[in-house]
Design an enzyme around this catalytic site. Structure first.
Site, PDB file in Angstrom:
ATOM      1  CB  ILE A 161      -0.913   0.009   1.253  1.00 58.24           C
ATOM      2  CG1 ILE A 161      -1.596  -1.356   1.444  1.00 58.24           C
ATOM      3  CG2 ILE A 161      -1.926   1.129   1.182  1.00 58.24           C
ATOM      4  CD1 ILE A 161      -2.352  -1.849   0.236  1.00 58.24           C
ATOM      5  CD  GLU A 162       2.870   3.635   3.805  1.00 62.95           C
ATOM      6  OE1 GLU A 162       3.358   4.587   3.157  1.00 62.95           O
ATOM      7  OE2 GLU A 162       2.104   3.787   4.759  1.00 62.95           O
ATOM      8  CB  SER A 163       6.571   2.061  -1.475  1.00 60.45           C
ATOM      9  OG  SER A 163       6.887   0.770  -0.961  1.00 60.45           O
TER      10      SER A 163
ATOM     11  CE1 TYR B 283      -1.327   3.509   4.153  1.00 59.62           C
ATOM     12  CE2 TYR B 283      -1.966   3.045   6.415  1.00 59.62           C
ATOM     13  CZ  TYR B 283      -1.002   3.090   5.427  1.00 59.62           C
ATOM     14  OH  TYR B 283       0.281   2.700   5.709  1.00 59.62           O
TER      15      TYR B 283
ATOM     16  NE  ARG C 152       1.972   5.313  -3.855  1.00 60.64           N
ATOM     17  CZ  ARG C 152       3.154   5.458  -3.269  1.00 60.64           C
ATOM     18  NH1 ARG C 152       4.010   4.480  -3.301  1.00 60.64           N
ATOM     19  NH2 ARG C 152       3.464   6.559  -2.633  1.00 60.64           N
TER      20      ARG C 152
END
Length: 476
Positions: free
Chosen positions: A98-100, A203, A460
């Site tokens: 999700i972050e990167s 998120y 992304r």
């Protein structure tokens, strides 16, 4: 006390029911996905609409999933091992997706970096060094340690994983204030109850969607690439500074593959005082250690030099007997910028500079830049009737004290008509001609939008203005 004979007799046999004699065998996970699934421990998020939105988004992009998994497969085993050692939910192993998108070189628009997307200040708080030679926010081991430290702290603070994740994305202070607003209004203060930015609102649903796909890929028509339940890399200790090219050669890997496992380093040398351990593919670590023992040549062709005073790149190059262009390239010194005193730059390791870099410079060396002052020219002018030093200084945009000093006068000295004075001014920039040339070129060629420069954008999608699923840009 001694046992009696009756106490030493075996206990009478007890006949167990058939159901009690069944032995359950625990099989090792077939792959890392199964191991992660067995360790899921967070409550599922009760936000079906947003979760389904993201399930569809990921499931409809098999190429994107493939790229994420290809990158993540190198780091996942280590993350899972660390989570299990800390007895944390294994859902957190999916957070870098999700972050990167598991890209350790990702940089957000807010300057968060690495696969765990640490902001500079937060990274420093968790002892992630950021200097002229490395950025530990991208380091696989250091950033994972820091991220799990941070997540543990947030969970202790909020007592709820969904709120802890919201704080990881939005900042703990923002989550605390949102909770206090709800509590003051007599409203519940869970993750789904708080007012928050769309990015943070999506998120946890994104993480829940990836969790669901990992838990039951067939239900979503997804085929996850196999990730073996074994380590991908091993850490190897180095005692001396080493060129990246030499490490790759001894290990039998490409420099690109080495940097994939050691993404914190963007220079051609690894400084042992700051990075005593490097990561190598598991099968190559032993080969590297054996070949290093046999190596008899120099291990590094670069060292660090602390700039003793403010210097232009040309002045520094002359002092070192080096090429200015190379100095600028290797140290990323932009045009028309000079090095300030105390800067630490990478230089060839030879002569009086043939030494390993000490820990202080390896951990704290910074490149400090300032604009180069444009060249100065002196012009002669004649004072007019009624002129004073103040009026002439005002007319030419200089200070009275400077004008007086240039001409050996006192600031209140009277002037006579026709008196010759010297005024120092900045030389006219050459940009005027370049600008005109650029304008002519612009007319001759159609305008093109520049390339996107944010590494995370390549990993992304991003849409922060619509109500569609939004991609994450860390705000920590």
């Amino acid at each position: 006390m001694l046992a009696t004979e009756s106490q030493l007799d075996p206990p009478p046999a007890v006949e167990l029911p058939a159901s009690a004699t069944h032995v359950v065998t625990v099989q090792a996970p077939r792959d890392l996905w199964e191991r992660i699934s067995r360790g899921f421990a967070m409550p599922d998020l009760d936000d079906p609409e947003r979760v389904a939105q993201w399930e569809r988004w990921y499931a409809s992009r098999p190429d994107y999933l493939q790229r994420m998994v290809d990158r993540g497969s190198k780091y996942l085993f280590h993350i899972v091992e660390e989570l299990e050692r800390r007895e944390l939910p294994l859902e957190l192993a999916l957070l870098p997706f999700i972050e990167s998108a598991f890209n350790p070189q990702a940089v957000s628009r807010a300057k968060a970096a690495g696969m765990w997307q640490f902001m500079p200040a937060t990274g420093r708080h968790f002892d992630l060094k950021q200097n002229a030679f490395r950025d530990d926010r991208r380091d696989v081991l250091a950033s994972t340690r820091a991220a799990l430290d941070y997540l543990e702290r947030l969970h202790r603070m909020f007592g709820d994983w969904h709120l802890a994740l919201a704080a990881y994305n939005w900042g703990e202070g923002n989550v605390q204030r949102a909770m206090k607003r709800n509590q003051a209004a007599g409203l519940p203060a869970g993750y789904l109850d708080l007012r928050m930015p769309d990015e943070t609102r999506h998120y946890v649903p994104k993480l829940q969607a990836v969790k669901n796909l990992v838990r039951a890929p067939d239900a979503y028509g997804v085929r996850l690439p196999v990730v073996g339940n074994h380590p991908f890399f091993d850490s190897v200790r180095i005692e001396r500074d080493m060129d990246v090219a030499l490490i790759a050669r001894l290990a039998g890997v490409s420099e690109a593959d080495f940097r994939t496992l050691n993404p914190a380093h963007h220079k051609p040398v690894i400084m042992a005082a700051g990075t005593p351990e490097i990561l190598l593919p598991w099968d190559h670590a032993v080969q590297f250690a054996e070949r290093l023992k046999e190596w008899r040549g120099p291990t590094a062709s670069w060292t660090a030099w602390r700039v003793p005073r403010d210097m232009t790149a040309a002045q520094a190059a002359r002092e070192l007997g080096w090429d200015e262009v190379q100095l600028r390239q290797i140290n990323r010194v932009p045009p028309r910028m000079k090095l300030k005193a105390g800067s630490t730059i990478l230089v060839p390791r030879e002569g009086r500079l043939d030494r390993d870099v000490p820990e202080q410079l390896a951990d704290h060396g910074q490149i400090l830049l300032a604009p180069e002052a444009p060249p100065v020219r002196t012009v002669r002018i004649k004072a007019r009737s009624g002129d004073t030093l103040a009026s002439i200084a005002r007319r030419h945009g200089v200070r009275v004290a400077d004008l007086a000093a240039w001409n050996g006068l006192k600031p209140n000295a009277p002037l006579r008509a026709g008196q010759v004075l010297h005024v120092q001014t900045r030389a006219p920039a050459k940009a005027t001609a370049a600008k005109a040339s650029g304008a002519r070129s612009a007319k001759a060629a159609p305008r093109r939008d520049g390339p996107r420069t944010r590494a995370a954008d390549a990993a992304r999608p991003s849409d922060k203005t619509s109500n569609r699923p939004t991609a994450h840009t860390a705000q920590r």
